[in-house]
Design a protein around this motif. Structure first.
Motif, PDB file in Angstrom:
ATOM      1  N   TYR A  16      -5.413  11.894  -5.287  1.00 14.35           N
ATOM      2  CA  TYR A  16      -5.069  13.205  -5.837  1.00 14.35           C
ATOM      3  C   TYR A  16      -3.621  13.594  -5.526  1.00 14.35           C
ATOM      4  N   VAL A  17      -3.188  13.286  -4.311  1.00 13.00           N
ATOM      5  CA  VAL A  17      -1.867  13.712  -3.858  1.00 13.00           C
ATOM      6  C   VAL A  17      -1.118  12.528  -3.297  1.00 13.00           C
ATOM      7  N   LEU A  18       0.094  12.294  -3.796  1.00  9.83           N
ATOM      8  CA  LEU A  18       0.981  11.254  -3.267  1.00  9.83           C
ATOM      9  C   LEU A  18       2.311  11.913  -2.929  1.00  9.83           C
ATOM     10  N   ASP A  19       2.660  11.896  -1.646  1.00  9.29           N
ATOM     11  CA  ASP A  19       3.908  12.504  -1.191  1.00  9.29           C
ATOM     12  C   ASP A  19       4.705  11.469  -0.407  1.00  9.29           C
ATOM     13  N   LEU A  20       5.756  10.951  -1.052  1.00 10.75           N
ATOM     14  CA  LEU A  20       6.680  10.008  -0.414  1.00 10.75           C
ATOM     15  C   LEU A  20       8.065  10.632  -0.302  1.00 10.75           C
ATOM     16  N   SER A  21       8.156  11.935  -0.363  1.00 10.05           N
ATOM     17  CA  SER A  21       9.444  12.618  -0.399  1.00 10.05           C
ATOM     18  C   SER A  21      10.199  12.484   0.912  1.00 10.05           C
ATOM     19  N   ASN A  22      11.521  12.688   0.819  1.00 13.11           N
ATOM     20  CA  ASN A  22      12.397  12.710   1.989  1.00 13.11           C
ATOM     21  C   ASN A  22      12.298  11.426   2.802  1.00 13.11           C
ATOM     22  N   ASN A  23      12.501  10.314   2.105  1.00 13.83           N
ATOM     23  CA  ASN A  23      12.621   9.007   2.743  1.00 13.83           C
ATOM     24  C   ASN A  23      13.916   8.364   2.261  1.00 13.83           C
ATOM     25  N   LYS A  24      14.001   7.052   2.381  1.00 16.40           N
ATOM     26  CA  LYS A  24      15.168   6.319   1.903  1.00 16.40           C
ATOM     27  C   LYS A  24      14.731   5.249   0.908  1.00 16.40           C
ATOM     28  N   LEU A  25      13.727   5.564   0.147  1.00 21.30           N
ATOM     29  CA  LEU A  25      13.189   4.603  -0.809  1.00 21.30           C
ATOM     30  C   LEU A  25      14.226   4.319  -1.884  1.00 21.30           C
ATOM     31  N   ARG A  26      14.571   3.051  -2.017  1.00 22.19           N
ATOM     32  CA  ARG A  26      15.636   2.665  -2.940  1.00 22.19           C
ATOM     33  C   ARG A  26      15.087   2.023  -4.207  1.00 22.19           C
ATOM     34  N   GLU A  27      14.197   1.100  -4.052  1.00 26.30           N
ATOM     35  CA  GLU A  27      13.783   0.316  -5.210  1.00 26.30           C
ATOM     36  C   GLU A  27      12.826   1.131  -6.070  1.00 26.30           C
ATOM     37  N   SER A  28      13.278   1.491  -7.248  1.00 28.26           N
ATOM     38  CA  SER A  28      12.404   2.251  -8.128  1.00 28.26           C
ATOM     39  C   SER A  28      11.369   1.361  -8.807  1.00 28.26           C
ATOM     40  N   LEU A  29      11.702   0.101  -9.003  1.00 27.39           N
ATOM     41  CA  LEU A  29      10.839  -0.790  -9.770  1.00 27.39           C
ATOM     42  C   LEU A  29       9.441  -0.923  -9.183  1.00 27.39           C
ATOM     43  N   PRO A  30       9.270  -1.104  -7.864  1.00 25.48           N
ATOM     44  CA  PRO A  30       7.919  -1.266  -7.338  1.00 25.48           C
ATOM     45  C   PRO A  30       7.102   0.020  -7.306  1.00 25.48           C
ATOM     46  N   ILE A  31       7.770   1.169  -7.306  1.00 22.30           N
ATOM     47  CA  ILE A  31       7.044   2.417  -7.076  1.00 22.30           C
ATOM     48  C   ILE A  31       6.817   3.196  -8.365  1.00 22.30           C
ATOM     49  N   LEU A  32       7.863   3.412  -9.160  1.00 21.89           N
ATOM     50  CA  LEU A  32       7.720   4.279 -10.327  1.00 21.89           C
ATOM     51  C   LEU A  32       6.685   3.761 -11.332  1.00 21.89           C
ATOM     52  N   PRO A  33       6.752   2.500 -11.770  1.00 22.88           N
ATOM     53  CA  PRO A  33       5.707   2.050 -12.704  1.00 22.88           C
ATOM     54  C   PRO A  33       4.330   1.987 -12.058  1.00 22.88           C
ATOM     55  N   ALA A  34       4.304   1.816 -10.737  1.00 20.89           N
ATOM     56  CA  ALA A  34       3.025   1.660 -10.054  1.00 20.89           C
ATOM     57  C   ALA A  34       2.200   2.928 -10.028  1.00 20.89           C
ATOM     58  N   ILE A  35       2.824   4.091 -10.317  1.00 20.36           N
ATOM     59  CA  ILE A  35       2.068   5.340 -10.292  1.00 20.36           C
ATOM     60  C   ILE A  35       1.255   5.543 -11.568  1.00 20.36           C
ATOM     61  N   CYS A  36       1.515   4.739 -12.574  1.00 19.50           N
ATOM     62  CA  CYS A  36       0.976   5.018 -13.901  1.00 19.50           C
ATOM     63  C   CYS A  36      -0.547   4.956 -13.980  1.00 19.50           C
TER      64      CYS A  36
END
Length: 923
Positions: A519-539
């Motif tokens: 329901y809730v995913l909060d990864l804010s305020n980190n140093k996450l750089r690679e968008s490729l593994p994370i952004l499409p993975a939320i779909c």
């Protein structure tokens, strides 16, 4: 001879008893029952089980049929108990059931009568003593024919959708001993006379939020034993005459609107066992007389407005099993007298002002399952004696001042522990033995280790497969998210918070995140750089309610799926390195309320499909590279309260609105630092009811609530904050009051005069029109903007005098008209006496205090004050930010949907918890 007579008398008696018990059912009753049987089919929800009546007719004697009771003397059917009988169908008033005129008991609860009306034919059963239709899917008001049942003792319609007022005729049914109308969608006023029924013992009417009522003065001879009106609209005070209810054992008034003080006379009802007054408006002191109620096993007073509340009265309640005193301003320490509560199972003292240390004697509460001490001012270390509480299930210690090192091994003996929350203390948590293969930790449902000085994600989590909530925010966790996390609690995890750490990426990229019910995913305020593994993975996270990836270093483009989430309420990508366009994929029926794409490198047009998001309240697109005309179609969003377009490449004229319905709720507007031109778009903004004058004493803060349910009802609270920049100095406001209103149209190319329609913005508090090309006079009608606190008209080409009428603006604290063509005297009085000369520079024709140029003095003012003046030194910029749950988003957890709907002020802090409530009335 005497012995023989006695023997024959005994034989005759036995024969009579046998003959009586063997009475056969009446033929007419058998016929009526068989016709009744044919009314129904099996309920589809009973998983194929046949209805209870299916076996009827297999024998001739209906008295032996399931659920049928007959008179031993006459064979008449006097009782019918088909509770949970898998019946499915309708009953009308012509049903053969109503030919059973000798019925004394009729129980049809927990069946499915397909929303048919409560049949008036029941009124024909004049011998009826007990009538139970609870949870039977009847629908509609209680028929007046029920009033003919003069012998009725027990009436139960609980969980039947009556959707009407309580009929007055119930107050005339003098035989009633039990009235159960819980969760019936009742409305109107409850007839007070029902409280005075001479034989009434049980009054069970909870969970009717639209049912209003007040308590009467109670009679001395009352038979009342239970009064349950919780989660209704009952109000008023508890009369001191409540002491007349000498038989009362249970008083449940939780989540209503009662007020006043709790009467001291309540302490005279010495047989009272249950007292629930939580979630009301009670004030004053908790009466010390409650210490006399030594039979009580359940006390629930949480969330009231008590003053000077202490625990001094609790020590004598040795039979207490449940004590709920959260949120009542409870002060002092955990007194030693609490140690007398040897039977206590649930001790809820959260969100108070308790001080001192957690005493070690709490480890003696052998039966304790729930300990809530969150949100207090407790200090010291966590006592190791807590490891003795082998029945403990829920331990909430978050938001205190606890310190020291906590070894997770201390919880190893607590096999029943499923919820552990230590977030927001000064603790250092170490997983000392938990990595050993020979050690097995409890299976957690909730684990809160936020701000616990963790440097890595605890490895024992790899073996946790029942987690629903994992809170690891605001630690110092570095490196990558380990690959073993992809196997952790795949089916169960609902909330994952890794915010405010130093995470850089994921160890093993996946096409999809594994938590299918998240329901809730909060990864804010980190140093996450690679968008490729994370952004499409939320779909594939189709259940998402809140997504926060803000304040990272993610590059790349937004995935096309971001508009496809059916349940997403909050979407936050603020402050990353995202580029490209925003996908135009937002669907009709979207539940999105909060959208923040600010501080990225996004470009192109604002996606037109956002018009499908009809309940959007917040849109923040600031600090990007959008190139678009004014997105006028956003004005059709009926709930929009905050629109931020600051610092982009928006351009062109903002034409007059076609109707007066655009932006009906807008309260905060920021179009600054763009290339808008033409006249000021004030007519758009003056349409808004949000700019009207609100109650200035309101203290609520602008926020968004997100709700969802699993074992509890959860609420995520997002507060909006503000930054004000004045002459290079920034001041942050972590919360904006609900009454706050602001318009910032600065740093554009607006021209023409300031229209008199501005006077309609009577609720406006801040107006910034600086750095434009405005001409003409300052409208004197601005005097009607009575709540205005900040007005910046600097860096324009305004002319004429500063209207003296503006001195009537009593709240004006910031005023800047520098660098215009204004002339004449500066207004005197009120707030203008506090404005310094920097607010007037660049206007050669102005004179009077605080300038050195006096009116009538033709000498030009000194230029000394101009030195070092930065043209951009005065700017009021409003922007929204999202405060995350736990250490990021604030999470509240409570029980009961009604509470959420009626008590939103509950969620001002994290994890306000009430145990799940269940009730079952007497049948």
């Amino acid at each position: 001879m005497k012995m023989n007579l006695s023997f024959f008398a005994l034989v005759f008696l036995l024969f009579f008893i046998h003959s009586s018990s063997a009475a056969k059912c009446q033929t007419s009753d058998r016929s009526a029952l068989l016709q009744f049987k044919n009314t129904f089919v099996s309920d589809p929800s009973c998983s194929g089980s046949p209805p209870m009546v299916a076996s009827w007719g297999e024998t001739d004697d209906c008295c032996s049929w399931d659920g049928v009771e007959c008179s031993n003397q006459t064979g008449n059917v006097i009782g019918l108990n088909l509770a949970g009988g898998c019946l499915y169908g309708s009953i009308d008033s012509n049903n053969s059931l109503f030919r059973l005129v000798h019925l004394q008991t009729l129980i049809l609860a927990d069946n499915n009568f397909n929303l048919s009306p409560i049949p008036s034919g029941i009124g024909q059963l004049s011998d009826l003593r007990q009538l139970d239709l609870g949870n039977s899917r009847f629908f509609g008001p209680i028929p007046s024919a029920i009033s003919r049942l003069s012998k009725l003792e027990n009436l139960r319609f609980s969980r039947v959708n009556i959707s009407s007022a309580v009929p007055d005729f119930l107050a005339n049914m003098s035989s009633l001993m039990s009235l159960s109308l819980g969760d019936c969608e009742l409305n109107g006023n409850f007839p007070q006379k029902i409280f005075h029924l001479p034989n009434l013992q049980l009054l069970i009417i909870p969970y009717n939020p639209n049912l209003s009522g007040t308590f009467p003065e109670f009679n001395f001879n009352s038979s009342l034993q239970r009064i349950w009106v919780e989660q209704s609209s009952f109000h008023g005070e508890i009369p001191s005459s409540i002491e007349n209810l000498k038989s009362l054992t249970s008083l449940k008034l939780g989540n209503c609107s009662f007020s006043g003080t709790v009467p001291d006379s309540l302490g005279n009802i010495t047989g009272l066992q249950e007292l629930e007054l939580h979630l009301n408006n009670f004030s004053g002191r908790i009466p010390s007389s409650l210490e006399r109620l030594t039979e009580m096993n359940r006390v629930f007073l949480s969330y009231n407005e008590f003053s000077d509340a202490t625990l001094s009265w609790v020590g004598k309640q040795k039979k207490l099993v449940f004590l709920g005193l959260s949120g009542i301003r409870l002060g002092g320490t955990l007194m030693p007298s609490l140690g007398n509560l040897t039977n206590i199972e649930q001790l809820l003292l959260g969100e108070n002002e308790l001080t001192g240390e957690i005493p070690s004697w709490i480890g003696n509460f052998a039966m304790l399952t729930d300990l809530h001490l969150y949100g207090n001012k407790l200090t010291g270390s966590i006592p190791k004696s807590l490891s003795q509480l082998t029945n403990l299930k829920h331990l909430y210690l978050q938001y205190n001042y606890l310190n020291g090192t906590v070894e997770l091994s201390m919880f190893l003996k607590l096999e029943n522990l499923t919820e552990l929350h230590l977030t927001a203390n000064d603790l250092a948590v170490i997983d000392d033995q938990v990595g050993s293969q020979n050690v097995t930790l409890p299976k957690f449902n909730l684990l809160g280790l936020g701000s616990c000085n963790l440097t890595h994600i605890p490895t024992f989590l790899e073996n946790q497969n029942e987690l629903e909530v994992l809170e690891l925010g605001q630690n110092n966790i570095q490196g990558q998210i380990p690959k073993w996390m992809w196997s952790m609690s795949r089916e169960s995890l609902k909330v994952l918070n890794l915010s405010h750490n130093a995470l850089t990426g994921v160890e093993e990229p996946r096409d999809a995140l594994p938590w299918v019910n998240l329901y809730v995913l909060d990864l804010s305020n980190n140093k996450l750089r690679e968008s490729l593994p994370i952004l499409p993975a939320i779909c594939k996270l189709s259940s998402l309610v809140a997504l926060d990836l803000s304040s990272n270093l993610m590059s790349g483009v937004l995935p096309h799926c971001i508009g496809n989430f059916s349940s997403l309420d909050i979407m936050n990508f603020r402050q990353n390195l995202l580029h490209g366009t925003v996908p135009d994929s937002f669907r009709i029926g979207s539940k999105l309320r909060f959208l923040d794409f600010s501080q990225n490198q996004l470009e192109g047009q604002v996606p037109r499909s956002l018009a499908n998001c009809k309940i959007l309240e917040i849109i923040d697109l600031s600090d990007n590279q959008f190139t678009d005309g004014f997105p006028y179609w956003i004005g059709t969003l009926p709930m929009l309260r905050l629109l931020i377009l600051r610092s982009n490449h928006f351009h062109g004229k903002i034409e007059e609105p076609e109707t007066n319905t655009e932006f009906p709720m807008l309260r905060i507007v920021d179009f600054s630092y763009n290339n808008f031109s033409g006249n000021l778009p004030l007519r758009y903004i003056t349409n808004s009811k949000g700019m009207e004058t609100f109650n200035t004493t309101a203290s609520t803060y602008r926020n968004t609530f997100v709700t969802f349910s699993f074992d509890y009802v959860w609420a995520l609270e997002f507060f909006y904050s503000t930054t004000i920049t004045i002459k290079g100095n920034q001041r942050d406001y972590s919360r904006i009051q609900e009454v706050f209103t602001s318009i910032d149209l600065s740093s554009n190319k607006f021209e023409g005069e300031i229209s008199n329609v501005v006077e309609n913005l009577q609720g406006l508090q801040s107006l910034n029109l600086s750095h434009n090309m405005l001409t003409g006079p300052i409208p004197p009608s601005m005097k009607n903007m009575a709540r205005l606190e900040s007005l910046d008209l600097s860096h324009n080409q305004l002319s004429g005098q500063i209207p003296q009428q503006l001195s009537q603006l009593n709240f004006l604290a910031i005023f800047n008209v520098s660098y215009n063509n204004l002339s004449g005297p500066i207004p005197l009085g009120n707030q203008f006496n506090n404005v310094d000369n920097s607010s007037y520079i660049g206007n050669v024709g102005l004179c009077g205090d605080p300038l050195s140029k006096k009116c009538g003095d033709l000498k030009p003012p000194s230029s000394d004050s101009d030195e070092g003046e930065d043209e951009g030194s005065f700017h009021i910029g409003w922007k929204t930010v999202l405060i995350g749950y736990g250490c990021g988003m604030l999470v509240g957890m409570i029980g009961g949907n009604f509470i959420l709907a009626r008590k939103q002020d509950w969620f001002a802090k994290t994890f306000k918890i009430q145990m799940l409530k269940s009730w079952e009335d007497s049948r």
